[in-house]
Enzyme design. Structure first.
Site, mmCIF file in Angstrom:
data_model
loop_
_atom_site.group_PDB
_atom_site.id
_atom_site.type_symbol
_atom_site.label_atom_id
_atom_site.label_comp_id
_atom_site.label_asym_id
_atom_site.label_seq_id
_atom_site.Cartn_x
_atom_site.Cartn_y
_atom_site.Cartn_z
ATOM 1 N N LYS A 9 0.850 -1.199 0.000
ATOM 2 C CA LYS A 9 0.000 0.000 0.000
ATOM 3 C C LYS A 9 0.880 1.243 0.000
ATOM 4 O O LYS A 9 2.046 1.199 0.427
ATOM 5 C CB LYS A 9 -0.956 0.030 1.195
ATOM 6 N N ASP A 135 -2.597 -1.562 10.414
ATOM 7 C CA ASP A 135 -2.759 -1.483 8.955
ATOM 8 C C ASP A 135 -3.383 -2.755 8.372
ATOM 9 O O ASP A 135 -3.699 -2.802 7.181
ATOM 10 C CB ASP A 135 -1.391 -1.284 8.271
HETATM 11 O O1 C5P Z 1 -0.649 -1.409 15.286
HETATM 12 P P1 C5P Z 1 0.799 -1.549 14.981
HETATM 13 O O2 C5P Z 1 1.439 -2.645 15.802
HETATM 14 O O3 C5P Z 1 1.101 -1.698 13.542
HETATM 15 O O4 C5P Z 1 1.488 -0.197 15.436
HETATM 16 C C1 C5P Z 1 2.877 -0.053 15.575
HETATM 17 C C2 C5P Z 1 3.172 1.170 16.434
HETATM 18 O O5 C5P Z 1 2.756 2.340 15.747
HETATM 19 C C3 C5P Z 1 2.397 1.208 17.738
HETATM 20 O O6 C5P Z 1 3.102 0.563 18.763
HETATM 21 C C4 C5P Z 1 2.276 2.683 17.995
HETATM 22 O O7 C5P Z 1 3.476 3.180 18.556
HETATM 23 C C5 C5P Z 1 2.171 3.279 16.608
HETATM 24 N N1 C5P Z 1 0.791 3.547 16.166
HETATM 25 C C6 C5P Z 1 0.069 4.575 16.757
HETATM 26 N N2 C5P Z 1 -1.194 4.848 16.317
HETATM 27 C C7 C5P Z 1 -1.741 4.149 15.298
HETATM 28 C C8 C5P Z 1 -1.024 3.105 14.679
HETATM 29 C C9 C5P Z 1 0.250 2.833 15.132
HETATM 30 O O8 C5P Z 1 0.543 5.236 17.678
HETATM 31 N N3 C5P Z 1 -2.975 4.462 14.878
#
Ligand code: C5P
Length: 283
Positions: A9, A135
């Protein structure tokens, strides 16, 4: 078929609206799927879920989002998967803002939903996906979409007109959580014109979208990284891109082109300043 493709993406826009009580951030992002893809092959048998890839440094256990997705599917449906080997041919760059890991995870969910006959709806699959990563829900079905909330609140949009993306991945990678931390500490100078992008999509106006590509994370990069990103954007525009921007939390920068020949010429020029380039089109 025991095979599934996982598409990358790109962000047409990325806005961070604020930090939430759960530590995540509320986002507003216009997303697009491109035809750069990993291929996943599934073999049943043996014990547990194992992942292997053509990149030996990637984790093979629960640290790999593909394995995490299989575990989440098992937990949510109660269907015992038995032994499952997932072999991933990686082409999407790793830690690059192009959702490679999330897309692999989403591909595992789609495959298991089909193979086990679970028959979960898109919504139910996305509910499982959000336990794997922010994502992943978008990657379950991809396409042109507005992603809000943590990334899991999805609204389909009129498709971006057919076009070409030249992705340029600088040699450094950026830590997603560190970049979100920077956003909390800094005041943003500019926000994307998300409404303008939605209107341009509605009108099928590719140039109108390209003019409005914007990612707030570019504003909070470390100075050296910021210079590399800006330099790549300048080169892409000089080479004929209608617009250029960093995707996700980087470090990939892409240029959007309306003609393949122009994108190919740009690739030749950019190769000198960037080792990893990928020419793709929207799906
Ligand atoms: O959800 P995911 O594990 O992919 O997110 C990785 C990091 O990105 C999280 O630990 C957080 O620090 C940050 N994040 C965030 N807000 C979001 C998505 C991700 O703060 N909406």
């Amino acid at each position: 078929m025991n095979e599934e493709r996982a598409f990358a993406k790109v962000n047409l826009t990325l806005d961070v609206l604020g930090r939430r009580p759960d530590g995540y951030h509320d986002l507003s992002m216009v997303m697009e799927t491109v035809d750069l893809c990993d291929t996943l092959r599934f073999t049943h048998g043996g014990d547990g879920v194992r992942v292997s890839t053509n990149l030996p440094y990637l984790p093979s256990g629960p640290g790999n989002l593909a394995a995490a997705a299989a575990a989440a599917f098992q937990r949510a449906t109660g269907i015992a998967l038995g032994g499952l080997s997932i072999r991933i041919e990686k082409r999407i760059p790793v830690c690059a803002g192009t959702a490679g890991g999330s897309s692999d995870a989403a591909a595992v969910l789609r495959y298991l939903n089909r193979q086990t006959g679970a028959g979960l709806s898109l919504e139910a699959l996305r509910d499982i996906a959000q336990t794997v990563g922010s994502d992943v829900p978008y990657c379950v079905a991809g396409g042109t979409a507005l992603a809000q909330g943590r990334g899991e609140v999805l609204t389909p949009l009129p498709p971006l007109p057919g076009c070409f993306f030249l992705l340029c991945k600088p040699s450094f990678s950026i830590s997603t959580s560190a970049l979100f931390g920077q956003i909390d500490r800094r005041r943003l100078r500019r926000r994307p014109d998300t409404k303008g992008v939605l209107a341009a999509l509605e009108a099928g106006d590719l140039a109108g979208v390209a003019r409005r590509l914007y990612n707030v994370f570019e504003d909070v990069l470390a100075p050296r990284q910021g210079r590399v990103v800006q330099e790549l954007k300048n080169r892409l525009i000089t080479a004929g891109a209608l617009g250029a921007v960093m995707t996700g939390t980087g470090s990939t920068v892409y240029g959007l082109f309306d003609a393949e020949a122009a994108a190919q010429r740009a690739r030749e020029e950019l190769r000198q300043s960037c080792e990893e380039t990928f020419l793709c089109r929207n799906v």
